[in-house]
Enzyme design. Structure first.
Site, PDB file in Angstrom:
ATOM      1  CE  LYS A  22      -1.877   1.560   4.058  1.00  0.00           C
ATOM      2  NZ  LYS A  22      -1.414   2.968   4.216  1.00  0.00           N
ATOM      3  CG  ASN A  23       2.389   2.872   3.586  1.00  0.00           C
ATOM      4  OD1 ASN A  23       1.291   2.891   3.229  1.00  0.00           O
ATOM      5  ND2 ASN A  23       2.939   2.484   4.861  1.00  0.00           N
ATOM      6  NE  ARG A  93      -1.162  11.728   8.246  1.00  0.00           N
ATOM      7  CZ  ARG A  93      -0.894  13.205   8.383  1.00  0.00           C
ATOM      8  NH1 ARG A  93      -1.768  13.966   8.953  1.00  0.00           N
ATOM      9  NH2 ARG A  93       0.080  13.541   7.822  1.00  0.00           N
ATOM     10  CB  CYS A 117      -4.846  10.914  12.047  1.00  0.00           C
ATOM     11  SG  CYS A 117      -3.078  10.403  12.310  1.00  0.00           S
ATOM     12  NE  ARG A 122       0.733  10.174  10.276  1.00  0.00           N
ATOM     13  CZ  ARG A 122       0.248   8.961   9.648  1.00  0.00           C
ATOM     14  NH1 ARG A 122      -0.820   8.368  10.081  1.00  0.00           N
ATOM     15  NH2 ARG A 122       1.059   8.275   8.811  1.00  0.00           N
ATOM     16  CG  ASP A 307       3.125   1.274   9.588  1.00  0.00           C
ATOM     17  OD1 ASP A 307       2.719   2.385  10.390  1.00  0.00           O
ATOM     18  OD2 ASP A 307       3.183   1.757   8.344  1.00  0.00           O
ATOM     19  NE  ARG A 399      -7.019   4.275   5.814  1.00  0.00           N
ATOM     20  CZ  ARG A 399      -6.039   4.474   6.542  1.00  0.00           C
ATOM     21  NH1 ARG A 399      -6.320   4.552   7.826  1.00  0.00           N
ATOM     22  NH2 ARG A 399      -4.802   4.869   6.214  1.00  0.00           N
TER      23      ARG A 399
END
Ligand code: UD1
Length: 420
Positions: A22-23, A93, A117, A122, A307, A399
């Protein structure tokens, strides 16, 4: 709102296939805005955040052709609106990633401020500072970042006093079309930054030093199209490995990348896992043993990722011994622990440090997911609890985890989704 119901107690065993990261996919989709020709991105994960980024591009007027395997061809030359509106940015974000590319390629950009968030404040001040150093004229008003340039952006020395992943990515993307050389110092070394740099190079960018803390970009006049396949998701990989380790099981994780997993694999070995790796797979076997408690301190790559902190807290909650967890990246990332305490975990929290005293089993309880990785940790907690754990607000999990219940079911977990 959908819920997950998990009946704990099964030892997980089997094979699981990992999706694209995802990132990595998010900045790469944003980077397609830099090209003068269509870019095709492959191995995109089926996730809400990806759909949000595609929706953002579509709202700008960008043409997308999506095939059934979720490869997407993006043609940014059709862009009509240089704006990322609040209603999309507030749900994700990472929408801030379109700022650098839009400004560099099209001369102006308007992006809503992401706002707060669940895991901390952040800010995006470092993104703005970096673009200003490259000559951008930026104002923040009415909740929007409004950026313009006169002529091309100028290459500059951009020093980050805090390592920022998306900040590095925004400046890296903007620098590809700037005039002259940009040197990004104290750059993020995350594999997702490296993946983005490789994609940009495939589009014709002149980049070196990616994967180190100094990235050098020599700006070019234009970027062309390419076809690029997103790297495997190291956090999804780590989540399944940790879930299996917590249940004392064994697993073969396929389609992954062991070379970018050092910190997590080392900690799992310390917890008693037997690990064997190949080019694109990892096997983990607990040989039926209870994991041993392991201390964790989160820090930028290549250290232990923030994470993965929540997932390791779930494993430590049922491990043998006492562990200390330190969160150094985000100020409010222990919310999952309050829920685990309700499930019988013995955890004491003091600021950004938590002390976890392992118990043999957790007890099922209704719990609530507060953010993406917190949700994953509550799933692990449910897997090692006696009884039926009901997890509410699981939209967070969608997500970032593709088909999580199907993948866990294949490993023997008793997990189902029920409409709320
Ligand atoms: C990215 C990841 C996220 C991961 C995080 C840290 C994506 C889409 N998300 O988030 O999953 O948890 O890296 O590995 O890739 N900071 C500032 N000013 C800024 C930017 C950041 O002070 O302008 C601070 C943040 O508050 C935080 C630290 O820097 O304390 C690191 O944040 P950053 O690396 O920017 O996180 P993201 O890129 O948002």
């Amino acid at each position: 709102m959908d819920k997950l119901i998990i009946t704990g107690g099964e030892q997980l065993s089997g094979e699981v296939r990992i999706s694209g990261a995802k990132n990595s996919a998010l900045p790469i989709l944003a980077a397609t805005l830099l090209a003068d020709k269509p870019v095709t991105v492959c191995n995109l994960p089926h996730l809400h955040d990806i759909t949000t980024m595609l929706e953002l591009l579509r709202r700008m007027g960008v043409e997308l052709v999506i095939d059934e395997k979720l490869s997407v061809e993006v043609d940014a030359t059709t862009i009509k609106q240089l704006c990322a509106p609040y209603e999309l940015v507030k749900t994700m974000r990472a929408s801030i990633l379109v700022l650098g590319p839009m400004l560099a390629h099209f001369g102006e950009a308007e992006v809503s401020l992401p706002g707060g968030c669940a895991i901390g404040s952040r800010p995006v001040d470092l993104h703005i500072q970096g673009l200003r150093a490259m000559g951008a004229d930026i104002s923040v008003e009415g909740g929007y970042i409004r950026a313009r340039r006169n002529g091309r952006l100028k290459g500059a020395r951009v020093f980050f006093d805090t390592v920022t992943v998306t900040g590095t990515e925004n400046i890296l993307m903007a620098a590809t079309l700037a005039e002259g050389q940009t040197i990004i110092e104290n750059a993020a070394r995350e594999p997702e930054v490296t993946d983005l740099a490789k994609c940009l190079i495939a589009m014709g960018a002149d980049i070196s030093g990616h994967g180190t803390d100094t990235i050098v970009v020599n700006g070019v006049e234009s970027l062309h199209g390419c076809t690029y396949s997103v790297v495997a998701d190291r956090i999804e990989t780590g989540t399944y490995l940790t879930a299996v380790a917590a249940t004392r099981g064994n697993v073969r994780v396929k389609n992954t990348s062991p070379l970018i997993m050092d910190a997590v694999l080392q900690k799992l070995e310390e917890a008693g896992a037997h690990i064997v790796t190949g080019e694109d797979w990892i096997e983990l076997d607990m040989k039926g043993n209870r994991p041993k408690a392991v201390n964790i301190t989160t820090a930028p790559y290549p250290a232990f990722p923030t994470d993965m902190q929540a997932q390791f807290s779930a494993m430590n909650a049922v491990s043998e011994g006492v562990s200390i967890l330190k969160e150094t990246i985000f100020e409010n990332r222990f919310m999952h622990m309050q829920e685990m305490i309700r499930m019988g975990a013995k955890i004491t929290i003091d600021g950004n440090t938590a002390v976890v005293e392992g118990v043999e089993r957790l007890q099922a309880a209704p719990v609530m997911a507060t953010d993406l990785r917190a949700s994953a940790s509550l799933v692990i907690a449910g897997l090692v609890a006696t009884g039926d754990t009901i997890i509410d607000r699981i939209y967070h999990i969608d997500r970032g985890y593709e088909c999580i219940e199907e993948k866990l079911q294949l490993l023997g977990a008793r997990i189902k989704r029920v409409p709320g």
